[in-house]
Design a protein around this motif. Structure first.
Motif, PDB file in Angstrom:
ATOM      1  N   GLN A   1     136.254  44.926  73.685  1.00 21.88           N
ATOM      2  CA  GLN A   1     135.332  45.126  74.796  1.00 21.88           C
ATOM      3  C   GLN A   1     134.338  43.974  74.909  1.00 21.88           C
ATOM      4  OE1 GLN A   1     133.787  48.996  73.801  1.00 21.88           O
ATOM      5  NE2 GLN A   1     135.235  50.071  75.140  1.00 21.88           N
ATOM      6  N   ASP A   2     133.830  43.516  73.764  1.00 21.67           N
ATOM      7  CA  ASP A   2     132.884  42.394  73.760  1.00 21.67           C
ATOM      8  C   ASP A   2     133.548  41.120  74.275  1.00 21.67           C
ATOM      9  OD1 ASP A   2     130.973  44.069  72.738  1.00 21.67           O
ATOM     10  OD2 ASP A   2     131.201  43.403  70.662  1.00 21.67           O
ATOM     11  N   GLU A   3     134.775  40.878  73.844  1.00 20.62           N
ATOM     12  CA  GLU A   3     135.480  39.668  74.266  1.00 20.62           C
ATOM     13  C   GLU A   3     135.789  39.708  75.763  1.00 20.62           C
ATOM     14  OE1 GLU A   3     137.354  36.011  74.329  1.00 20.62           O
ATOM     15  OE2 GLU A   3     136.056  36.914  72.803  1.00 20.62           O
TER      16      GLU A   3
ATOM     17  N   LYS B   1     133.091  38.857  78.423  1.00 22.53           N
ATOM     18  CA  LYS B   1     132.691  37.467  78.632  1.00 22.53           C
ATOM     19  C   LYS B   1     133.140  36.941  79.989  1.00 22.53           C
ATOM     20  CE  LYS B   1     132.950  36.209  73.699  1.00 22.53           C
ATOM     21  NZ  LYS B   1     133.647  35.348  72.711  1.00 22.53           N
ATOM     22  N   TYR B   2     134.131  37.574  80.592  1.00 16.13           N
ATOM     23  CA  TYR B   2     134.745  37.025  81.798  1.00 16.13           C
ATOM     24  C   TYR B   2     134.395  37.800  83.062  1.00 16.13           C
ATOM     25  CZ  TYR B   2     137.252  35.168  77.844  1.00 16.13           C
ATOM     26  OH  TYR B   2     137.537  34.600  76.639  1.00 16.13           O
ATOM     27  N   GLY B   3     133.658  38.904  82.902  1.00 12.81           N
ATOM     28  CA  GLY B   3     133.264  39.669  84.072  1.00 12.81           C
ATOM     29  C   GLY B   3     133.030  41.126  83.717  1.00 12.81           C
ATOM     30  N   SER B   4     132.745  41.911  84.743  1.00 14.97           N
ATOM     31  CA  SER B   4     132.429  43.316  84.543  1.00 14.97           C
ATOM     32  C   SER B   4     133.688  44.120  84.208  1.00 14.97           C
ATOM     33  CB  SER B   4     131.773  43.885  85.808  1.00 14.97           C
ATOM     34  OG  SER B   4     131.514  45.260  85.668  1.00 14.97           O
TER      35      SER B   4
ATOM     36  N   ALA C   1     139.380  39.161  86.362  1.00 19.88           N
ATOM     37  CA  ALA C   1     140.684  39.323  85.732  1.00 19.88           C
ATOM     38  C   ALA C   1     141.418  37.989  85.608  1.00 19.88           C
ATOM     39  CB  ALA C   1     141.527  40.320  86.537  1.00 19.88           C
ATOM     40  N   LEU C   2     141.325  37.165  86.634  1.00 16.12           N
ATOM     41  CA  LEU C   2     141.945  35.835  86.578  1.00 16.12           C
ATOM     42  C   LEU C   2     141.364  35.000  85.444  1.00 16.12           C
ATOM     43  CD1 LEU C   2     142.225  34.845  90.350  1.00 16.12           C
ATOM     44  CD2 LEU C   2     144.085  34.782  88.698  1.00 16.12           C
ATOM     45  N   LYS C   3     140.043  35.022  85.318  1.00 14.15           N
ATOM     46  CA  LYS C   3     139.389  34.258  84.255  1.00 14.15           C
ATOM     47  C   LYS C   3     139.806  34.764  82.878  1.00 14.15           C
ATOM     48  CE  LYS C   3     135.151  34.689  85.956  1.00 14.15           C
ATOM     49  NZ  LYS C   3     133.684  34.514  86.060  1.00 14.15           N
ATOM     50  N   ALA C   4     139.860  36.083  82.718  1.00 13.19           N
ATOM     51  CA  ALA C   4     140.222  36.660  81.429  1.00 13.19           C
ATOM     52  C   ALA C   4     141.652  36.316  81.044  1.00 13.19           C
ATOM     53  CB  ALA C   4     140.042  38.171  81.486  1.00 13.19           C
ATOM     54  N   LYS C   5     142.562  36.450  81.991  1.00 13.83           N
ATOM     55  CA  LYS C   5     143.967  36.137  81.700  1.00 13.83           C
ATOM     56  C   LYS C   5     144.125  34.675  81.303  1.00 13.83           C
ATOM     57  CE  LYS C   5     148.587  35.967  83.746  1.00 13.83           C
ATOM     58  NZ  LYS C   5     148.741  34.509  83.590  1.00 13.83           N
TER      59      LYS C   5
END
Length: 383
Positions: free
Chosen positions: A307-309, A312-315, A347-351
């Motif tokens: 969850q913490d990781e 970092k990329y959005g809500s 989601a794009l940033k996280a992926k």
């Protein structure tokens, strides 16, 4: 009347080199203060011999040499504050546009030293976007001062006159790598060359680049299709580099029901690769050890770390990690981590960030799960 430059220097405010009584080329004292964050650059790595006057003269002349002094003749630098102990300075320019042009001077040789040119910490990109261009003009002749391709500078550009079909692409999200930019731009035609301008020290994208297509006939189509396109909190500026600021404006395409007011090129018909099929749901494979999920304490730690990781990329709306139980030793989605984000941009940033990472000797694979499958509980549809 006292010497205001001397007074300013005494107070530690730097040398005021162009703003008489708080007014100058930009207008009133109030407007100058309001735009100051967008009219200053940080210059680091200065030689010990540098002083306010030498810095002002050097950067004014350098900007004029590349054609970046858009406010007219005269000194483009109006104020310099120097910290000699730490060898850096804040250099203030007349206008927001000239300041953005000065960003292309990163890596320029000053008194035998290559200096760093950055935005200051108080720079507000959202507010600055309303004040003037955020990127250097693509028509700057950086070769005139030894910068550009092969010149050792940080701008990464060359004179726009070298190729009339060379296209400037500004406003790129900083998290996009070169391959993803090529996918975006390549949806309009085969790419001959693409240069993503990066920070000399960190290697991170500066948010703009230049592309040349194999077929010059697609240039105007690409410019019309991409210029004005919104990607998260950024808006693309796409035009022939030789045209400078005379870009074409295109109609912004919106996607109802995905993220109001934000256009995601990954969802435009016909775009391939990493952008195609993008959704709010990211699925990670090879990012957890199934045996560790059996223990309650370890499971809670894994869930908290994930969850913490992801945050970092959005809500994050929800993180789902299916685990084996006595009643259901092989639940659907076992071994996967499913993250639901509030918007597609996050989601794009996280992926992009998590795909390809190493975990436990394996390479993490990131994919998108369509919302219809997610809501139906079909957690393995992306596999």
């Amino acid at each position: 009347m006292p010497d205001m430059s001397a007074v300013a220097a005494t107070l530690g405010l730097g040398a005021d080199l162009g703003l008489a009584g708080g007014m100058g080329a930009g207008g009133t004292a109030h407007s100058q203060q309001a735009t100051r964050h967008a009219r200053r650059v940080y210059v680091g790595g200065l030689p010990p011999t540098a002083n306010e006057q030498s810095i002002s003269t050097f950067f004014s002349h350098a900007l004029a040499a590349v054609g970046g002094n858009t406010a007219g003749p005269g000194q483009s630098v109006v104020n310099v504050y120097i910290n000699k102990d730490k060898n850096f300075a804040f250099v203030e320019f007349r206008t927001v546009e000239e300041t953005s042009n000065a960003m292309a001077l990163d890596g320029i040789m000053f008194e035998g030293v290559a200096v760093r040119v950055r935005r200051p910490n108080d720079y507000n990109p959202a507010a600055a976007a309303l004040l003037g261009p955020a990127n250097p003009s693509p028509t700057l002749n950086l070769a005139a001062i030894g910068l550009g391709a092969g010149g050792g500078g940080g701008g990464g550009t060359v004179s726009a006159g070298q190729d009339p079909d060379r296209v400037f692409v500004g406003g790129l999200p900083y998290y996009l790598n070169e391959e993803q930019c090529r996918e975006l731009l390549g949806s309009f035609g085969q790419i001959k060359s693409f240069d993503l301008v990066k920070d000399r020290e960190t290697g991170n994208s500066k948010g703009y680049g230049f592309v040349v297509y194999m077929d010059p006939a697609v240039v105007d189509v690409a410019c019309a299709g991409l210029n004005g396109l919104k990607m998260g909190d950024r808006t693309l500026t796409v035009r022939r580099a030789a045209e400078g600021a005379k870009g074409m404006m295109s109609e912004t395409v919106t996607i109802p029901g995905v993220l109001p007011g934000v256009v995601m090129p990954g969802l435009m018909p016909g775009m391939p690769g990493a952008f195609a099929g993008a959704s709010r749901i990211v699925v990670l494979k090879n990012s957890v050890e199934i045996d560790e999920l059996r223990d309650d304490n370890e499971y809670e730690e894994i869930m908290q770390d994930m969850q913490d990781e992801c945050a970092k990329y959005g809500s994050v709306v929800k993180v789902l990690i299916p685990r084996p139980t006595a009643a259901e030793p092989h639940p659907l989605g076992l071994g996967l981590v499913i993250i639901e984000y509030a918007d597609v941009n996050a989601a794009l940033k996280a992926k992009q960030a998590m795909h390809g990472r190493k975990f436990g000797g394996h390479v993490v694979e990131g994919t998108f799960l369509q919302e219809a499958d997610y809501l139906a509980g079909n957690l393995t549809a992306s596999q």
